[in-house]
Design a protein around this motif. Structure first.
Motif, mmCIF file in Angstrom:
data_model
loop_
_atom_site.group_PDB
_atom_site.id
_atom_site.type_symbol
_atom_site.label_atom_id
_atom_site.label_comp_id
_atom_site.label_asym_id
_atom_site.label_seq_id
_atom_site.Cartn_x
_atom_site.Cartn_y
_atom_site.Cartn_z
ATOM 1 N N ARG A 120 0.816 -1.226 0.000
ATOM 2 C CA ARG A 120 0.000 0.000 0.000
ATOM 3 C C ARG A 120 0.844 1.269 0.000
ATOM 4 O O ARG A 120 0.306 2.375 0.039
ATOM 5 C CB ARG A 120 -0.956 0.008 1.187
ATOM 6 C CG ARG A 120 -0.322 0.110 2.556
ATOM 7 C CD ARG A 120 -1.371 0.200 3.653
ATOM 8 N NE ARG A 120 -0.766 0.349 4.967
ATOM 9 C CZ ARG A 120 -0.494 -0.650 5.787
ATOM 10 N NH1 ARG A 120 -0.775 -1.896 5.431
ATOM 11 N NH2 ARG A 120 0.059 -0.422 6.960
ATOM 12 N N GLY A 121 2.172 1.094 -0.038
ATOM 13 C CA GLY A 121 3.050 2.248 -0.148
ATOM 14 C C GLY A 121 3.467 2.872 1.163
ATOM 15 O O GLY A 121 4.130 3.911 1.163
ATOM 16 N N ALA A 122 3.092 2.283 2.300
ATOM 17 C CA ALA A 122 3.509 2.829 3.589
ATOM 18 C C ALA A 122 4.994 2.598 3.839
ATOM 19 O O ALA A 122 5.617 3.301 4.634
ATOM 20 C CB ALA A 122 2.693 2.203 4.718
ATOM 21 N N VAL A 123 5.560 1.605 3.173
ATOM 22 C CA VAL A 123 6.990 1.293 3.226
ATOM 23 C C VAL A 123 7.502 1.258 1.804
ATOM 24 O O VAL A 123 6.858 0.676 0.917
ATOM 25 C CB VAL A 123 7.237 -0.070 3.919
ATOM 26 C CG1 VAL A 123 8.719 -0.437 3.879
ATOM 27 C CG2 VAL A 123 6.741 -0.042 5.357
ATOM 28 N N SER A 124 8.658 1.873 1.561
ATOM 29 C CA SER A 124 9.194 1.906 0.199
ATOM 30 C C SER A 124 10.130 0.745 -0.093
ATOM 31 O O SER A 124 10.266 0.319 -1.244
ATOM 32 C CB SER A 124 9.931 3.221 -0.046
ATOM 33 O OG SER A 124 11.020 3.355 0.864
ATOM 34 N N ARG A 125 10.776 0.210 0.964
ATOM 35 C CA ARG A 125 11.746 -0.862 0.759
ATOM 36 C C ARG A 125 11.898 -1.637 2.055
ATOM 37 O O ARG A 125 11.880 -1.069 3.150
ATOM 38 C CB ARG A 125 13.093 -0.280 0.326
ATOM 39 C CG ARG A 125 14.249 -1.274 0.287
ATOM 40 C CD ARG A 125 15.510 -0.593 -0.202
ATOM 41 N NE ARG A 125 16.696 -1.413 0.047
ATOM 42 C CZ ARG A 125 17.683 -1.582 -0.815
ATOM 43 N NH1 ARG A 125 17.634 -0.994 -1.995
ATOM 44 N NH2 ARG A 125 18.734 -2.324 -0.497
ATOM 45 N N ILE A 126 12.038 -2.957 1.931
ATOM 46 C CA ILE A 126 12.299 -3.819 3.076
ATOM 47 C C ILE A 126 13.578 -4.605 2.803
ATOM 48 O O ILE A 126 13.713 -5.245 1.754
ATOM 49 C CB ILE A 126 11.130 -4.795 3.342
ATOM 50 C CG1 ILE A 126 9.869 -4.018 3.704
ATOM 51 C CG2 ILE A 126 11.497 -5.772 4.458
ATOM 52 C CD1 ILE A 126 8.637 -4.895 3.850
ATOM 53 N N ASP A 127 14.521 -4.519 3.731
ATOM 54 C CA ASP A 127 15.736 -5.328 3.673
ATOM 55 C C ASP A 127 15.655 -6.395 4.759
ATOM 56 O O ASP A 127 15.440 -6.062 5.936
ATOM 57 C CB ASP A 127 16.977 -4.467 3.898
ATOM 58 C CG ASP A 127 17.250 -3.544 2.718
ATOM 59 O OD1 ASP A 127 17.675 -4.039 1.667
ATOM 60 O OD2 ASP A 127 17.029 -2.324 2.866
ATOM 61 N N LEU A 128 15.829 -7.643 4.366
ATOM 62 C CA LEU A 128 15.863 -8.748 5.310
ATOM 63 C C LEU A 128 17.295 -9.249 5.417
ATOM 64 O O LEU A 128 17.944 -9.517 4.404
ATOM 65 C CB LEU A 128 14.973 -9.897 4.849
ATOM 66 C CG LEU A 128 13.459 -9.662 4.814
ATOM 67 C CD1 LEU A 128 12.752 -10.895 4.278
ATOM 68 C CD2 LEU A 128 12.942 -9.333 6.204
ATOM 69 N N VAL A 129 17.779 -9.372 6.645
ATOM 70 C CA VAL A 129 19.114 -9.921 6.895
ATOM 71 C C VAL A 129 18.925 -11.192 7.717
ATOM 72 O O VAL A 129 18.582 -11.132 8.901
ATOM 73 C CB VAL A 129 20.005 -8.913 7.645
ATOM 74 C CG1 VAL A 129 21.397 -9.491 7.867
ATOM 75 C CG2 VAL A 129 20.080 -7.595 6.889
ATOM 76 N N LEU A 130 19.102 -12.337 7.084
ATOM 77 C CA LEU A 130 18.901 -13.638 7.716
ATOM 78 C C LEU A 130 20.265 -14.288 7.924
ATOM 79 O O LEU A 130 21.109 -14.255 7.022
ATOM 80 C CB LEU A 130 18.035 -14.550 6.840
ATOM 81 C CG LEU A 130 16.514 -14.367 6.872
ATOM 82 C CD1 LEU A 130 16.105 -12.959 6.491
ATOM 83 C CD2 LEU A 130 15.834 -15.380 5.963
ATOM 84 N N THR A 131 20.471 -14.887 9.103
ATOM 85 C CA THR A 131 21.783 -15.457 9.386
ATOM 86 C C THR A 131 21.675 -16.852 9.990
ATOM 87 O O THR A 131 20.634 -17.270 10.489
ATOM 88 C CB THR A 131 22.592 -14.572 10.355
ATOM 89 O OG1 THR A 131 22.054 -14.688 11.672
ATOM 90 C CG2 THR A 131 22.592 -13.112 9.925
ATOM 91 N N ARG A 132 22.811 -17.551 9.945
ATOM 92 C CA ARG A 132 23.080 -18.725 10.764
ATOM 93 C C ARG A 132 24.539 -18.615 11.180
ATOM 94 O O ARG A 132 25.177 -17.579 10.958
ATOM 95 C CB ARG A 132 22.801 -20.023 10.000
ATOM 96 C CG ARG A 132 23.667 -20.264 8.782
ATOM 97 C CD ARG A 132 23.467 -21.684 8.227
ATOM 98 N NE ARG A 132 24.389 -21.944 7.140
ATOM 99 C CZ ARG A 132 24.045 -22.051 5.855
ATOM 100 N NH1 ARG A 132 22.775 -21.919 5.501
ATOM 101 N NH2 ARG A 132 24.962 -22.296 4.932
ATOM 102 N N ARG A 133 25.095 -19.630 11.801
ATOM 103 C CA ARG A 133 26.467 -19.555 12.313
ATOM 104 C C ARG A 133 27.476 -19.183 11.236
ATOM 105 O O ARG A 133 28.411 -18.425 11.490
ATOM 106 C CB ARG A 133 26.853 -20.896 12.953
ATOM 107 C CG ARG A 133 28.312 -20.997 13.388
ATOM 108 C CD ARG A 133 28.576 -22.275 14.134
ATOM 109 N NE ARG A 133 27.911 -22.261 15.422
ATOM 110 C CZ ARG A 133 28.435 -21.751 16.530
ATOM 111 N NH1 ARG A 133 29.654 -21.208 16.490
ATOM 112 N NH2 ARG A 133 27.780 -21.765 17.665
ATOM 113 N N ASP A 134 27.324 -19.712 10.021
ATOM 114 C CA ASP A 134 28.362 -19.542 9.015
ATOM 115 C C ASP A 134 27.885 -18.854 7.741
ATOM 116 O O ASP A 134 28.539 -18.954 6.705
ATOM 117 C CB ASP A 134 28.975 -20.900 8.653
ATOM 118 C CG ASP A 134 27.948 -21.869 8.071
ATOM 119 O OD1 ASP A 134 26.739 -21.542 8.082
ATOM 120 O OD2 ASP A 134 28.349 -22.940 7.595
ATOM 121 N N ALA A 135 26.754 -18.164 7.797
ATOM 122 C CA ALA A 135 26.265 -17.507 6.577
ATOM 123 C C ALA A 135 25.332 -16.351 6.918
ATOM 124 O O ALA A 135 24.696 -16.322 7.980
ATOM 125 C CB ALA A 135 25.540 -18.503 5.675
#
Length: 344
Positions: free
Chosen positions: A304-319
Motif C-alpha cells: 500500500r506504499g507505507a513502506v518503500s523498501r524492506i531489507d531482510l538480513v537472515l543469518t546462521r552460524r556460518d552464513a
C-alpha cells in the motif's frame, strides 16, 4: 517513504535440515519477500568465528570498530545507565557449564532463567574476588554484569551465542593473560559450588550457575557512533541495552512502520533459543508466529506504499543472506514465491 531493515539471527537453518524445514513452513508473505527481490546476496563466514554474523552486523550498525571481539560492553553499559568512565570493560554473563560425554559444554544463557534475588546473591558473593585483583564488577541485570579489566584488554573472547552448545574448551578466552582469567574463574567456581542460591536453584530443578563468561571488551573509544533508529525484540538483555531501545511487540512494529516512535532497523531475536538448542519444531513455531505478526503486515505495508523498501538480513552460524524488496519488485508475478532461498 520509510525503508525497513529486519535482522533475523538464526533464520537460516542448517543446510542439511533446510529442505525439510522449508517444506514444513507455511509462510507465503516471507516467501514473497525472499523471492521477489531487487537484490539478493549471500556471504559465508568461518564456522569457528568468535562472533556470529548477526553480531558483526550489529557492530557495524552501531558504528563500532570491526573485529571478532565485537566491542559491545560500553554500548550495553550505557543502555543500563551505568557510568563507563575510563578503562576497558567486558560484558560478563553468569553461565552454566556441564560435562557432556566427551567435552565441556556451556548452556545457552537464555535458558538459565536466573532470578533477580539469586543473581544478586551470586554477584555480591563474587564481587570481592574481582575487586581483590583490581577487576571491579558492576551489575546490569540478572543476566548481564560488567567487569573493568584494563590489563585484559587484549584477551581474545567469544560471544555466548558462538560458544553455547559447543566444546567450550575451544571457545574460552585466550591470549597472554588467559591464565589470570582461568585462575579467577576457578576461584569463583569453588565459591559458587554450594552457594545457597545454587542450592535453591537445585531444589527448583534448575542448573547451577557455576561459571561466568566475559566477552565484548570495549572502552570509551568504542562508544556507539550511530545511535538512533535501531531497536530489538526478544533479544538478550545486553543486545537490547546496546541498541538503546526495545520495540514493544512485533505486531505493533509492523502496524506502524517508520512512525515517529518506531525504529527503522529491527533485530528480532525470537529464533535464537530454539536454533541453538536444535529445537527445530520450536524454530518452526517461532517462524510461523513471525509470519503472522511481522512478515505479512510488512508485506501489506509495502503493497500500500507505507513502506518503500524492506531489507531482510537472515543469518546462521556460518552464513548471512540479505534480501532487498520494493513495491515494484513485488509486481514480478512471474517469480513464484518460494522458501528455497532459505537454502543458501
Amino acid at each position: 517513504m520509510t525503508q525497513i531493515t529486519l535482522v533475523l539471527p538464526f533464520a537460516l537453518p542448517p543446510p542439511e535440515l533446510a529442505p525439510d524445514l522449508a517444506r514444513a513452513l507455511q509462510a507465503p508473505a516471507l516467501s514473497a519477500l525472499l523471492t521477489r527481490t531487487a537484490s539478493h546476496t549471500v556471504t559465508t563466514f568461518h564456522p569457528g568465528a568468535r562472533a556470529l554474523p548477526h553480531e558483526l552486523w550489529l557492530a557495524r550498525a552501531l558504528g563500532l570498530p570491526a573485529g571478532e571481539n565485537c566491542p559491545f560492553a560500553v554500548a550495553a553499559m550505557r543502555g543500563f545507565g551505568l557510568d563507563t568512565g575510563d578503562g576497558t570493560w567486558f560484558i560478563v554473563n553468569p553461565a552454566h557449564i556441564e560435562i557432556a560425554r566427551s567435552h565441556l559444554s556451556m548452556n545457552d544463557p537464555r535458558r538459565l532463567h536466573l532470578s533477580e534475588p539469586h543473581a544478586r546473591a551470586l554477584f555480591e558473593s563474587a564481587k570481592p574476588y574481582f575487586d581483590e585483583i583490581d577487576k571491579p564488577l558492576l551489575y546490569g541485570d540478572a543476566n548481564t554484569w560488567f567487569m573493568r579489566a584494563d590489563a585484559w584488554a587484549e584477551l581474545d573472547t567469544a560471544s555466548p551465542d558462538a560458544a553455547a552448545g559447543q566444546n567450550v574448551t575451544d571457545w574460552l578466552p585466550s591470549g597472554a593473560v588467559a591464565a589470570e582469567y582461568r585462575k579467577l574463574q576457578n576461584e569463583v567456581q569453588m565459591l559458587w559450588f554450594e552457594h545457597p542460591a545454587n542450592l535453591a536453584r537445585a531444589a527448583l530443578g534448575q542448573p547451577p550457575v557455576n561459571s561466568f563468561w566475559p566477552w565484548a571488551p570495549a572502552s570509551q573509544r568504542d562508544a556507539p557512533a550511530k545511535p538512533g533508529a535501531l531497536a530489538s525484540i526478544n533479544c538478550p538483555p545486553w543486545l537490547t541495552a546496546a541498541t538503546g531501545r526495545a520495540a514493544t511487540t512485533a505486531p505493533q512494529f509492523a502496524a506502524a512502520p517508520g512512525s515517529a516512535q518506531q525504529a527503522t532497523q529491527l533485530v528480532v531475536g525470537s529464533l535464537g533459543e530454539a536454533a541453538i538448542a536444535a529445537d527445530w519444531s520450536g524454530w518452526l513455531m517461532q517462524m510461523q508466529r513471525l509470519e503472522q505478526e511481522l512478515f505479512a503486515p510488512l508485506l501489506a505495508a509495502l503493497g500500500r506504499g507505507a513502506v518503500s523498501r524492506i531489507d531482510l538480513v537472515l543469518t546462521r552460524r556460518d552464513a548471512q543472506a540479505t534480501f532487498a524488496t520494493t513495491k515494484m519488485s513485488q509486481r514480478a508475478f512471474w517469480r513464484r514465491p518460494t522458501l528455497n532461498r532459505l537454502l543458501p
